[in-house]
Motif scaffolding. Sequence first.
Motif, PDB file in Angstrom:
ATOM      1  N   ALA A 182       9.713 -11.809  20.713  1.00 47.32           N
ATOM      2  CA  ALA A 182      10.841 -12.367  19.972  1.00 47.32           C
ATOM      3  C   ALA A 182      11.731 -11.240  19.455  1.00 47.32           C
ATOM      4  N   PRO A 183      13.033 -11.498  19.295  1.00 48.27           N
ATOM      5  CA  PRO A 183      13.901 -10.498  18.661  1.00 48.27           C
ATOM      6  C   PRO A 183      13.345 -10.101  17.298  1.00 48.27           C
ATOM      7  N   GLY A 184      13.522  -8.822  16.955  1.00 52.35           N
ATOM      8  CA  GLY A 184      12.969  -8.325  15.705  1.00 52.35           C
ATOM      9  C   GLY A 184      11.573  -7.765  15.847  1.00 52.35           C
ATOM     10  N   SER A 185      11.036  -7.799  17.071  1.00 51.29           N
ATOM     11  CA  SER A 185       9.717  -7.223  17.340  1.00 51.29           C
ATOM     12  C   SER A 185       9.837  -5.712  17.528  1.00 51.29           C
ATOM     13  N   TYR A 186       8.695  -5.037  17.452  1.00 57.65           N
ATOM     14  CA  TYR A 186       8.659  -3.581  17.573  1.00 57.65           C
ATOM     15  C   TYR A 186       7.630  -3.140  18.605  1.00 57.65           C
ATOM     16  N   LEU A 187       7.891  -1.973  19.180  1.00 57.35           N
ATOM     17  CA  LEU A 187       6.950  -1.288  20.054  1.00 57.35           C
ATOM     18  C   LEU A 187       6.644   0.066  19.431  1.00 57.35           C
ATOM     19  N   ALA A 188       5.365   0.354  19.208  1.00 54.72           N
ATOM     20  CA  ALA A 188       4.931   1.665  18.722  1.00 54.72           C
ATOM     21  C   ALA A 188       4.194   2.351  19.860  1.00 54.72           C
ATOM     22  N   LEU A 189       4.682   3.513  20.277  1.00 54.93           N
ATOM     23  CA  LEU A 189       4.161   4.159  21.477  1.00 54.93           C
ATOM     24  C   LEU A 189       3.963   5.652  21.237  1.00 54.93           C
ATOM     25  N   SER A 190       2.819   6.157  21.682  1.00 47.33           N
ATOM     26  CA  SER A 190       2.606   7.603  21.709  1.00 47.33           C
ATOM     27  C   SER A 190       2.085   7.993  23.075  1.00 47.33           C
ATOM     28  N   GLU A 248       2.327  16.338   3.509  1.00 48.94           N
ATOM     29  CA  GLU A 248       2.846  17.658   3.822  1.00 48.94           C
ATOM     30  C   GLU A 248       3.157  17.762   5.312  1.00 48.94           C
ATOM     31  N   LEU A 249       4.285  18.362   5.644  1.00 49.85           N
ATOM     32  CA  LEU A 249       4.690  18.493   7.039  1.00 49.85           C
ATOM     33  C   LEU A 249       3.716  19.387   7.798  1.00 49.85           C
ATOM     34  N   HIS A 250       3.400  18.984   9.030  1.00 50.49           N
ATOM     35  CA  HIS A 250       2.522  19.789   9.869  1.00 50.49           C
ATOM     36  C   HIS A 250       3.250  21.080  10.236  1.00 50.49           C
ATOM     37  N   PRO A 251       2.603  22.241  10.086  1.00 55.03           N
ATOM     38  CA  PRO A 251       3.311  23.504  10.335  1.00 55.03           C
ATOM     39  C   PRO A 251       3.670  23.737  11.797  1.00 55.03           C
ATOM     40  N   ARG A 252       2.897  23.159  12.727  1.00 53.90           N
ATOM     41  CA  ARG A 252       3.157  23.360  14.160  1.00 53.90           C
ATOM     42  C   ARG A 252       3.018  22.015  14.876  1.00 53.90           C
ATOM     43  N   PRO A 253       4.006  21.132  14.735  1.00 54.91           N
ATOM     44  CA  PRO A 253       3.882  19.769  15.266  1.00 54.91           C
ATOM     45  C   PRO A 253       3.642  19.699  16.766  1.00 54.91           C
ATOM     46  N   ALA A 254       4.146  20.677  17.537  1.00 50.83           N
ATOM     47  CA  ALA A 254       3.945  20.638  18.988  1.00 50.83           C
ATOM     48  C   ALA A 254       2.477  20.742  19.355  1.00 50.83           C
ATOM     49  N   GLU A 255       1.651  21.282  18.457  1.00 57.69           N
ATOM     50  CA  GLU A 255       0.227  21.412  18.738  1.00 57.69           C
ATOM     51  C   GLU A 255      -0.472  20.064  18.825  1.00 57.69           C
ATOM     52  N   SER A 256       0.200  19.006  18.407  1.00 62.27           N
ATOM     53  CA  SER A 256      -0.370  17.661  18.547  1.00 62.27           C
ATOM     54  C   SER A 256      -0.475  17.260  20.011  1.00 62.27           C
ATOM     55  N   GLY A 257       0.313  17.903  20.869  1.00 61.52           N
ATOM     56  CA  GLY A 257       0.250  17.633  22.300  1.00 61.52           C
ATOM     57  C   GLY A 257       0.842  16.303  22.718  1.00 61.52           C
ATOM     58  N   GLY A 258       1.490  15.607  21.780  1.00 59.09           N
ATOM     59  CA  GLY A 258       2.011  14.289  22.125  1.00 59.09           C
ATOM     60  C   GLY A 258       3.308  13.964  21.417  1.00 59.09           C
ATOM     61  N   LEU A 259       4.012  12.984  21.958  1.00 62.93           N
ATOM     62  CA  LEU A 259       5.245  12.464  21.399  1.00 62.93           C
ATOM     63  C   LEU A 259       5.009  11.035  20.927  1.00 62.93           C
ATOM     64  N   ALA A 260       5.799  10.632  19.933  1.00 61.88           N
ATOM     65  CA  ALA A 260       5.655   9.280  19.397  1.00 61.88           C
ATOM     66  C   ALA A 260       7.028   8.675  19.130  1.00 61.88           C
ATOM     67  N   LEU A 261       7.065   7.357  19.184  1.00 63.70           N
ATOM     68  CA  LEU A 261       8.285   6.629  18.858  1.00 63.70           C
ATOM     69  C   LEU A 261       7.930   5.218  18.398  1.00 63.70           C
ATOM     70  N   VAL A 262       8.845   4.634  17.669  1.00 62.30           N
ATOM     71  CA  VAL A 262       8.809   3.200  17.386  1.00 62.30           C
ATOM     72  C   VAL A 262      10.189   2.654  17.730  1.00 62.30           C
ATOM     73  N   ALA A 263      10.214   1.518  18.421  1.00 62.02           N
ATOM     74  CA  ALA A 263      11.483   0.946  18.873  1.00 62.02           C
ATOM     75  C   ALA A 263      11.518  -0.548  18.579  1.00 62.02           C
ATOM     76  N   ARG A 264      12.741  -1.055  18.379  1.00 58.54           N
ATOM     77  CA  ARG A 264      12.932  -2.447  17.975  1.00 58.54           C
ATOM     78  C   ARG A 264      13.613  -3.240  19.086  1.00 58.54           C
ATOM     79  N   LYS A 265      13.184  -4.471  19.273  1.00 55.21           N
ATOM     80  CA  LYS A 265      13.880  -5.375  20.180  1.00 55.21           C
ATOM     81  C   LYS A 265      14.869  -6.176  19.355  1.00 55.21           C
ATOM     82  N   ASN A 266      16.151  -6.035  19.663  1.00 57.78           N
ATOM     83  CA  ASN A 266      17.190  -6.722  18.899  1.00 57.78           C
ATOM     84  C   ASN A 266      17.457  -8.122  19.439  1.00 57.78           C
TER      85      ASN A 266
END
Length: 266
Positions: A182-190, A248-266
């Motif tokens: 449904a519109p207003g839904s979200y996708l959380a992806l890493s 507290e912000l991670h000092p070396r975020p790239a060391e997580s080895g992954g990317l993340a996002l959350v997106a909305r269906k309008n």
Amino acid sequence: MSEEDHARRDVDLEKPNAARVYDYILGGQLNYAVDRMFAEQVLAAQPNARERARLNRQWLRRAVRFGLDQGIRQFLDIGSGMPTVGHVHEVAQAADPKSRVVYVDNEPVAVAHSEIVLEGNENAAMVHADAEYPDEVLEHETTEMLLDLDQPMMVVMALFVHFIPDERDPARLIAAYRDALAPGSYLALSSATYEQQGEGTSRAVEMYKKSANPVTPRSADELRALVDGFEIVDPGIVFIPEWRPDGELHPRPAESGGLALVARKN
């Protein structure tokens, strides 16, 4: 579950399984010797693998809380893996006990133990299905009982899509779930990535080619293409610790080895 039980559960002990390897790396006990041996090889090539797994679990909890803040009260966790502390239902139901959660996985050990963990929880359940067949998931009687597709929900794909190689068309897969929401839904992806990564990541990817679940790391641009039709919310596609950190912000975020996002269906 003992190793003697694996045959009647259709558990493949010939190759390590990603869900069970991840469980071992997180310190769990829902794994077998073949998984532990493989995980130790991964840890030798990538000594911070445990930290990477921990950072992804923290992101997952932040993403669920974000969904709750947007009014979401139903969650579909695709490729949910083993039932670890801080699972989606624990975060969601701590905020609202009426939150409904459906987990989906095709790994028999993950399914069996999730069913045990969720026993007596009338608002959360496990579906044993192959998430690459969205109809099998969305039309499953358990999904239809707990989730209302006419109302917004959050679909979670935490470290899932990188197990779908390009030839199996992950964009089509994500679009199938998107179109059902449904519109207003979200996708959380890493997802695992090669961006700003060293040789350890390349070695780990080569190792996973020998497992039941080879990995395809992707760039931010590739992930953006996969979620076409969604509107990516701030802060966009970032390294996992950079997505709306609550401390507290991670000092070396790239060391997580992954990317993340959350997106909305309008």
